[in-house]
Write a protein that holds these residues in place. Structure first.
Motif, PDB file in Angstrom:
ATOM      1  N   THR A 134      -4.845  -7.940 -36.131  1.00 44.18           N
ATOM      2  CA  THR A 134      -5.154  -9.232 -35.526  1.00 44.18           C
ATOM      3  C   THR A 134      -3.936 -10.134 -35.505  1.00 44.18           C
ATOM      4  O   THR A 134      -2.962  -9.928 -36.247  1.00 44.18           O
ATOM      5  CB  THR A 134      -6.277  -9.936 -36.294  1.00 44.18           C
ATOM      6  N   VAL A 135      -4.019 -11.164 -34.664  1.00 44.40           N
ATOM      7  CA  VAL A 135      -2.946 -12.144 -34.592  1.00 44.40           C
ATOM      8  C   VAL A 135      -2.771 -12.826 -35.941  1.00 44.40           C
ATOM      9  O   VAL A 135      -1.638 -13.040 -36.419  1.00 44.40           O
ATOM     10  CB  VAL A 135      -3.242 -13.189 -33.498  1.00 44.40           C
ATOM     11  N   GLU A 136      -3.881 -13.162 -36.589  1.00 42.55           N
ATOM     12  CA  GLU A 136      -3.810 -13.832 -37.889  1.00 42.55           C
ATOM     13  C   GLU A 136      -3.081 -12.973 -38.918  1.00 42.55           C
ATOM     14  O   GLU A 136      -2.213 -13.456 -39.659  1.00 42.55           O
ATOM     15  CB  GLU A 136      -5.211 -14.159 -38.387  1.00 42.55           C
ATOM     16  N   THR A 137      -3.423 -11.684 -38.962  1.00 42.28           N
ATOM     17  CA  THR A 137      -2.763 -10.782 -39.916  1.00 42.28           C
ATOM     18  C   THR A 137      -1.283 -10.638 -39.591  1.00 42.28           C
ATOM     19  O   THR A 137      -0.425 -10.679 -40.484  1.00 42.28           O
ATOM     20  CB  THR A 137      -3.439  -9.398 -39.890  1.00 42.28           C
ATOM     21  N   ALA A 138      -0.972 -10.477 -38.320  1.00 36.14           N
ATOM     22  CA  ALA A 138       0.432 -10.319 -37.910  1.00 36.14           C
ATOM     23  C   ALA A 138       1.253 -11.541 -38.295  1.00 36.14           C
ATOM     24  O   ALA A 138       2.401 -11.414 -38.752  1.00 36.14           O
ATOM     25  CB  ALA A 138       0.513 -10.076 -36.407  1.00 36.14           C
ATOM     26  N   LYS A 139       0.680 -12.719 -38.155  1.00 32.45           N
ATOM     27  CA  LYS A 139       1.402 -13.935 -38.513  1.00 32.45           C
ATOM     28  C   LYS A 139       1.514 -14.092 -40.025  1.00 32.45           C
ATOM     29  O   LYS A 139       2.508 -14.633 -40.529  1.00 32.45           O
ATOM     30  CB  LYS A 139       0.729 -15.146 -37.878  1.00 32.45           C
ATOM     31  N   THR A 140       0.497 -13.628 -40.751  1.00 28.49           N
ATOM     32  CA  THR A 140       0.587 -13.655 -42.209  1.00 28.49           C
ATOM     33  C   THR A 140       1.788 -12.861 -42.698  1.00 28.49           C
ATOM     34  O   THR A 140       2.497 -13.270 -43.627  1.00 28.49           O
ATOM     35  CB  THR A 140      -0.702 -13.093 -42.841  1.00 28.49           C
ATOM     36  N   PHE A 141       2.043 -11.718 -42.061  1.00 29.40           N
ATOM     37  CA  PHE A 141       3.174 -10.859 -42.442  1.00 29.40           C
ATOM     38  C   PHE A 141       4.436 -11.188 -41.634  1.00 29.40           C
ATOM     39  O   PHE A 141       5.417 -10.454 -41.721  1.00 29.40           O
ATOM     40  CB  PHE A 141       2.797  -9.388 -42.271  1.00 29.40           C
ATOM     41  N   ALA A 143       0.242  -0.852 -45.243  1.00 30.10           N
ATOM     42  CA  ALA A 143       0.062  -2.038 -46.079  1.00 30.10           C
ATOM     43  C   ALA A 143      -0.637  -3.150 -45.307  1.00 30.10           C
ATOM     44  O   ALA A 143      -1.553  -3.812 -45.814  1.00 30.10           O
ATOM     45  CB  ALA A 143       1.403  -2.524 -46.615  1.00 30.10           C
ATOM     46  N   ILE A 144      -0.225  -3.358 -44.066  1.00 32.90           N
ATOM     47  CA  ILE A 144      -0.789  -4.450 -43.272  1.00 32.90           C
ATOM     48  C   ILE A 144      -2.260  -4.207 -42.965  1.00 32.90           C
ATOM     49  O   ILE A 144      -3.100  -5.112 -43.098  1.00 32.90           O
ATOM     50  CB  ILE A 144       0.027  -4.615 -41.973  1.00 32.90           C
ATOM     51  N   VAL A 145      -2.600  -2.995 -42.559  1.00 32.46           N
ATOM     52  CA  VAL A 145      -3.990  -2.685 -42.212  1.00 32.46           C
ATOM     53  C   VAL A 145      -4.889  -2.753 -43.449  1.00 32.46           C
ATOM     54  O   VAL A 145      -6.014  -3.261 -43.378  1.00 32.46           O
ATOM     55  CB  VAL A 145      -4.079  -1.305 -41.532  1.00 32.46           C
ATOM     56  N   LEU A 146      -4.407  -2.260 -44.598  1.00 27.86           N
ATOM     57  CA  LEU A 146      -5.212  -2.345 -45.817  1.00 27.86           C
ATOM     58  C   LEU A 146      -5.438  -3.800 -46.221  1.00 27.86           C
ATOM     59  O   LEU A 146      -6.548  -4.177 -46.619  1.00 27.86           O
ATOM     60  CB  LEU A 146      -4.531  -1.585 -46.957  1.00 27.86           C
ATOM     61  N   ALA A 147      -4.403  -4.619 -46.123  1.00 25.19           N
ATOM     62  CA  ALA A 147      -4.553  -6.034 -46.464  1.00 25.19           C
ATOM     63  C   ALA A 147      -5.578  -6.695 -45.548  1.00 25.19           C
ATOM     64  O   ALA A 147      -6.418  -7.484 -45.986  1.00 25.19           O
ATOM     65  CB  ALA A 147      -3.206  -6.745 -46.366  1.00 25.19           C
TER      66      ALA A 147
END
Length: 577
Positions: free
Chosen positions: A146-153, A265-269
């Motif tokens: 998601t955009v939110e996850t991508a921006k978190t990382f 890591a990103i997908v698990l988070a």
């Protein structure tokens, strides 16, 4: 870095509530005037970790670690004192002025940090706000990120044009730092970007500072991944992806999940497993594991479920032991990796895999035992393999437990222990060198440290304590100087705490912090009596040393006055020798 002013430290101390800072990582409960919880620096089931808000100190009576809020941040985030101050200052909005020209970084290191941050912001802008980023946006969508996850990382995209980042850095006066970091390279055609037409993964440290980057192609070019080169900020072997995002959850859940790739890591988070970190494209190193070991000793390492993955898990055990950790292996079903397992079969399936995690050491011993059954030579070779691994175990209690488990190999435990902990030439057992040893502090040493603590927490006692320091009763010059530098009133308490953090040895800091959380220190009368006792102890020690010196001199002298001087000193010392 410029010296941080006393007023800034006092301001920061007033804002940075130690209970709030520590409570963000340790579950604390009120107990009288202290707060208590499980120590984050060693494993325990009964709380022995105390925090005193009024004095701004913490102390663990289990492992002896203690200090100020600055010490806690230094230890948890692996920082120097100035770095810990700046980390807290950013968190609490205290401006720490830098030395240097207005608008320019104060040092080369600050310039490098700024250049990395500018690069990360540039890549993020390209990803989200330009046509160049459309291919990467589609890729992330295809991976269900998601955009939110991508921006978190802080994900970004490097455009294909050869010098886009170079131009952006040059506009900010950061061309040289960009070159030092390897983000830009000079050749015959001018400055060229390292990362071109790649999805960008910023790599951050525990303070959330960008220290490096990973880049992935979105076509069939090779290599698929490249990382920033080694630099003053970044070392692949000593950095780990996701630690900034995962740190608080690691502490809260008391476990960490270790995977191989950025996307894993990103997908698990995103799926709720926020305590996840990843290696940086190579096999895990002990230095990487020591980073996560600061926050938890419960490590779940993911491996492929096929034969190659299981062999890799056994090879990895040596690295975990080097880092002082006993990991459990999570074996992912064949044909999947953590990313595809979660996306195709759901987070519950991955959670089940975590529940089935097995001790890597147990798995190794059982595998070796099964392969050596009935074969003496194979059993002997298996025992040698295990004994070599046990040599890496420094904790004597862990060593004992693991030695017992190795009995499955069919080798006498005593023989295994002897090979793992050889008998020294003088016949003594070398295991003793692994025992936890703490120097036994004599009464004078304890009195000196105790007086430092009393001078910090009870300003009315400082005059008498400083008199003792001026008479030479403090044999430790650092402690004596620390006392003499203290103001007559309570001003500059944060500066005193910083000096404790910078100047005292770990055992000395531990003793100060133990007194800081001791409820008896709240009683001014008891504090006065304790100070008097400590001062007398130092005076008696000084007299005893003088007697010893005069006695040695009198023994080799025919002058009767030398012996008389010894007698006078002994009478004046109340008969104590």
């Amino acid at each position: 870095m410029a010296r941080i002013g006393d007023d800034k430290l006092d301001d920061l101390r007033a804002r940075a509530d130690i209970v709030e800072v520590i409570g963000a990582q340790v579950r604390l409960r009120k107990a009288g005037r202290n707060y208590v919880g499980l120590c984050p620096f060693h494993q325990e089931k009964t709380p022995s970790f105390s925090v005193n808000r009024e004095r701004g100190f913490f102390h663990c009576f289990g492992c002896g670690v203690g200090g100020t809020v600055f010490d806690f941040v230094m230890r948890v985030e692996a920082l120097t004192f100035p770095e810990a101050v700046r980390s807290l200052a950013r968190r609490y909005g205290v401006e720490i002025p830098e030395r240097g020209e207005p608008g320019m970084p104060s040092s080369e290191r600050e310039a490098l940090i700024t250049a990395n941050q500018v690069a990360a912001e540039f890549y993020a802008h390209v990803l989200w706000n330009t046509p160049d980023g459309s291919i990467a946006r589609e890729y992330l969508k295809s991976r269900a990120i998601t955009v939110e996850t991508a921006k978190t990382f802080m994900l970004g995209f490097a455009p294909a044009r050869p010098s886009s980042l170079a131009a952006a850095l040059n506009r900010r006066g950061l061309a040289k730092p960009g070159t030092v970091l390897g983000l830009v390279r000079e050749d015959s055609d001018g400055a060229r970007d390292l990362f071109r037409a790649r999805l960008i993964f910023p790599i951050r440290d525990v303070q959330a500072r960008v220290i490096g980057f990973g880049g992935r192609v979105l076509d069939q070019r090779l290599p698929k991944y490249i990382n920033s080169p080694e630099s003053p900020l970044y070392s692949k072997a000593r950095s780990i992806y996701g630690i900034s995002e995962a740190r608080q959850t690691i502490v809260a859940n008391d476990r960490v999940i270790v995977v191989e790739g950025y996307i894993d890591a990103i997908v698990l988070a995103q799926a709720g497993f926020k305590e996840v970190v990843a290696s940086l494209g190579t096999a895990l190193t002990a230095d990487q594991l020591r980073i996560v070991g600061r926050y938890t000793k419960n490590v779940l390492a993911c491996f492929d479920g096929d034969d190659a993955g299981r062999h890799a898990s056994m090879r990895a055990l040596e690295v975990f032991l080097d880092a002082g950790l006993l990991a459990r292996g999570v074996f992912i079903p064949s044909g999947y990796d953590p990313d595809t397992l979660v996306r195709e079969r759901g987070a519950a399936t991955f959670a089940q895999a975590l529940e089935k995690a097995i001790s890597l050491y147990d798995y190794l011993v059982e595998t070796l035992a099964a392969g050596a059954a009935g074969e003496p030579f194979r059993r002997a070779e298996a025992a040698r393999t295990v004994a070599e691994l046990l040599k890496k175990v420094r904790d004597p209690f862990v060593f004992n437990a693991l030695s017992q488990k190795a009995s499955k190999l069919g080798i006498e435990e005593r023989l295994l222990r002897e090979h793992a902990r050889p008998i020294a030439a003088n016949g003594s057992d070398r295991r003793k060198q692994f025992e936890l040893k703490r120097p036994a502090a004599d009464a004078g040493f304890k009195a000196e440290v105790g007086l430092v603590a009393l001078a910090i927490f009870h300003p009315l006692l400082r005059k008498d304590i400083q008199t003792a320091a001026r008479t030479g009763d403090f044999e430790d010059r650092t402690l004596g100087e620390l006392v003499l530098e203290m103001p007559a009133d309570e001003s500059g308490l944060a500066e005193l705490e910083s000096r404790v953090s910078e100047r005292l040895q770990p055992e000395q800091r531990s003793m100060v912090s133990a007194l800081a959380v001791d409820p008896q220190m709240d009683d001014a009368e008891r504090a006065r009596k304790l100070a008097d006792d400590f001062i007398r102890t130092l005076a008696h020690r000084r007299t005893r040393r003088e007697i010893e010196s005069l006695t040695r001199g009198a023994a080799g002298s025919d002058d009767p006055s030398a012996a008389q001087a010894v007698i006078v000193l002994r009478r004046g010392s109340d008969g104590r020798k």
